[in-house]
Design a protein around this motif. Sequence first.
Motif, PDB file in Angstrom:
ATOM      1  N   MET A  46     -17.104  26.573 -20.485  1.00  0.00           N
ATOM      2  CA  MET A  46     -17.638  27.519 -19.505  1.00  0.00           C
ATOM      3  C   MET A  46     -18.962  28.085 -20.020  1.00  0.00           C
ATOM      4  SD  MET A  46     -14.147  29.592 -18.506  1.00  0.00           S
ATOM      5  CE  MET A  46     -14.841  30.367 -17.023  1.00  0.00           C
ATOM      6  N   ALA A  47     -19.956  28.158 -19.153  1.00  0.00           N
ATOM      7  CA  ALA A  47     -21.249  28.750 -19.505  1.00  0.00           C
ATOM      8  C   ALA A  47     -21.104  30.267 -19.612  1.00  0.00           C
ATOM      9  CB  ALA A  47     -22.291  28.396 -18.446  1.00  0.00           C
ATOM     10  N   ALA A  48     -22.050  30.896 -20.259  1.00  0.00           N
ATOM     11  CA  ALA A  48     -22.043  32.353 -20.417  1.00  0.00           C
ATOM     12  C   ALA A  48     -21.852  33.047 -19.072  1.00  0.00           C
ATOM     13  CB  ALA A  48     -23.356  32.807 -21.059  1.00  0.00           C
ATOM     14  N   GLY A  49     -20.882  33.943 -18.999  1.00  0.00           N
ATOM     15  CA  GLY A  49     -20.631  34.732 -17.798  1.00  0.00           C
ATOM     16  C   GLY A  49     -19.952  34.002 -16.658  1.00  0.00           C
ATOM     17  N   ALA A  50     -19.697  32.710 -16.790  1.00  0.00           N
ATOM     18  CA  ALA A  50     -19.038  31.971 -15.710  1.00  0.00           C
ATOM     19  C   ALA A  50     -17.619  32.500 -15.502  1.00  0.00           C
ATOM     20  CB  ALA A  50     -18.986  30.475 -16.039  1.00  0.00           C
ATOM     21  N   ALA A  51     -17.192  32.539 -14.239  1.00  0.00           N
ATOM     22  CA  ALA A  51     -15.855  33.033 -13.912  1.00  0.00           C
ATOM     23  C   ALA A  51     -15.193  32.101 -12.905  1.00  0.00           C
ATOM     24  CB  ALA A  51     -15.933  34.444 -13.332  1.00  0.00           C
ATOM     25  N   GLY A  52     -13.970  31.777 -13.171  1.00  0.00           N
ATOM     26  CA  GLY A  52     -13.198  30.986 -12.226  1.00  0.00           C
ATOM     27  C   GLY A  52     -12.654  31.880 -11.134  1.00  0.00           C
ATOM     28  N   ARG A  96      -7.462  34.786 -13.782  1.00  0.00           N
ATOM     29  CA  ARG A  96      -8.903  34.528 -13.673  1.00  0.00           C
ATOM     30  C   ARG A  96      -9.458  34.501 -15.092  1.00  0.00           C
ATOM     31  NH1 ARG A  96     -12.573  36.210  -9.361  1.00  0.00           N
ATOM     32  NH2 ARG A  96     -10.796  37.470  -8.758  1.00  0.00           N
ATOM     33  N   LEU A  97     -10.248  33.500 -15.393  1.00  0.00           N
ATOM     34  CA  LEU A  97     -10.876  33.373 -16.698  1.00  0.00           C
ATOM     35  C   LEU A  97     -12.372  33.590 -16.545  1.00  0.00           C
ATOM     36  CD1 LEU A  97      -9.036  30.175 -17.990  1.00  0.00           C
ATOM     37  CD2 LEU A  97      -8.419  32.577 -18.367  1.00  0.00           C
ATOM     38  N   THR A  98     -12.944  34.422 -17.438  1.00  0.00           N
ATOM     39  CA  THR A  98     -14.371  34.712 -17.409  1.00  0.00           C
ATOM     40  C   THR A  98     -14.923  34.522 -18.815  1.00  0.00           C
ATOM     41  OG1 THR A  98     -14.024  36.348 -15.654  1.00  0.00           O
ATOM     42  CG2 THR A  98     -16.120  36.450 -16.842  1.00  0.00           C
ATOM     43  N   ALA A  99     -15.949  33.692 -18.940  1.00  0.00           N
ATOM     44  CA  ALA A  99     -16.563  33.441 -20.243  1.00  0.00           C
ATOM     45  C   ALA A  99     -17.397  34.635 -20.674  1.00  0.00           C
ATOM     46  CB  ALA A  99     -17.433  32.190 -20.179  1.00  0.00           C
ATOM     47  N   GLY A 100     -17.445  34.841 -21.981  1.00  0.00           N
ATOM     48  CA  GLY A 100     -18.251  35.913 -22.544  1.00  0.00           C
ATOM     49  C   GLY A 100     -19.727  35.554 -22.576  1.00  0.00           C
ATOM     50  N   PRO A 101     -20.544  36.385 -23.233  1.00  0.00           N
ATOM     51  CA  PRO A 101     -22.000  36.196 -23.223  1.00  0.00           C
ATOM     52  C   PRO A 101     -22.485  34.936 -23.938  1.00  0.00           C
ATOM     53  CG  PRO A 101     -21.381  38.015 -24.669  1.00  0.00           C
ATOM     54  CD  PRO A 101     -20.141  37.596 -23.937  1.00  0.00           C
ATOM     55  N   ASP A 102     -21.648  34.355 -24.778  1.00  0.00           N
ATOM     56  CA  ASP A 102     -22.021  33.109 -25.461  1.00  0.00           C
ATOM     57  C   ASP A 102     -21.284  31.903 -24.879  1.00  0.00           C
ATOM     58  OD1 ASP A 102     -23.750  34.429 -27.221  1.00  0.00           O
ATOM     59  OD2 ASP A 102     -22.102  34.896 -28.592  1.00  0.00           O
ATOM     60  N   GLY A 103     -20.640  32.082 -23.745  1.00  0.00           N
ATOM     61  CA  GLY A 103     -19.858  31.005 -23.154  1.00  0.00           C
ATOM     62  C   GLY A 103     -18.498  30.902 -23.820  1.00  0.00           C
ATOM     63  N   ALA A 104     -17.754  29.881 -23.452  1.00  0.00           N
ATOM     64  CA  ALA A 104     -16.411  29.695 -23.998  1.00  0.00           C
ATOM     65  C   ALA A 104     -16.053  28.220 -23.975  1.00  0.00           C
ATOM     66  CB  ALA A 104     -15.385  30.483 -23.193  1.00  0.00           C
ATOM     67  N   THR A 105     -15.400  27.778 -25.043  1.00  0.00           N
ATOM     68  CA  THR A 105     -14.845  26.432 -25.105  1.00  0.00           C
ATOM     69  C   THR A 105     -13.399  26.571 -25.552  1.00  0.00           C
ATOM     70  OG1 THR A 105     -16.986  25.477 -25.670  1.00  0.00           O
ATOM     71  CG2 THR A 105     -15.035  24.140 -26.140  1.00  0.00           C
ATOM     72  N   ALA A 106     -12.497  25.964 -24.800  1.00  0.00           N
ATOM     73  CA  ALA A 106     -11.069  26.058 -25.098  1.00  0.00           C
ATOM     74  C   ALA A 106     -10.428  24.690 -25.013  1.00  0.00           C
ATOM     75  CB  ALA A 106     -10.386  27.005 -24.107  1.00  0.00           C
ATOM     76  N   VAL A 107      -9.314  24.539 -25.706  1.00  0.00           N
ATOM     77  CA  VAL A 107      -8.452  23.380 -25.546  1.00  0.00           C
ATOM     78  C   VAL A 107      -7.186  23.894 -24.878  1.00  0.00           C
ATOM     79  CG1 VAL A 107      -7.121  21.596 -26.728  1.00  0.00           C
ATOM     80  CG2 VAL A 107      -9.425  22.157 -27.504  1.00  0.00           C
TER      81      VAL A 107
END
Length: 130
Positions: A46-52, A96-107
Amino acid sequence: MTTTSSPLDVRLADARPVVTPAATMRTYASPSGPAPASIAVWRTEMAAGAAGPLHTVSEDQVLVLVQGSLSATVGDEQLDLRADDAVVLPAGADRRLTAGPDGATAVVSSVPGATARVGDGDPVPVPWAR
């Protein structure tokens, strides 16, 4: 479902991508993925600030954040995750998942065959988990 008795090596470049407005999911293993398996495992970027969207999923999912930060709203709870944190997203719970200011990568892992529903919409198959 096809499975194999030999180990299969899946590189990120070979993982099947699915792109949504909020994230890119790359399937490492699933019944129809590059490594046929009876479970589904994928990477979510997820890019920075992106929200599902606020949605529900029919099956439990386990999310391990490997990079960045992530806010997970699950039912009435808000969880703030940092790299190396994990959360179990229970079946049927609004999330709902929202990425932080540096984005997010999850498995993430789940059983295959899950469906997702946004609002009052019809359930749709989760394409990266089939």
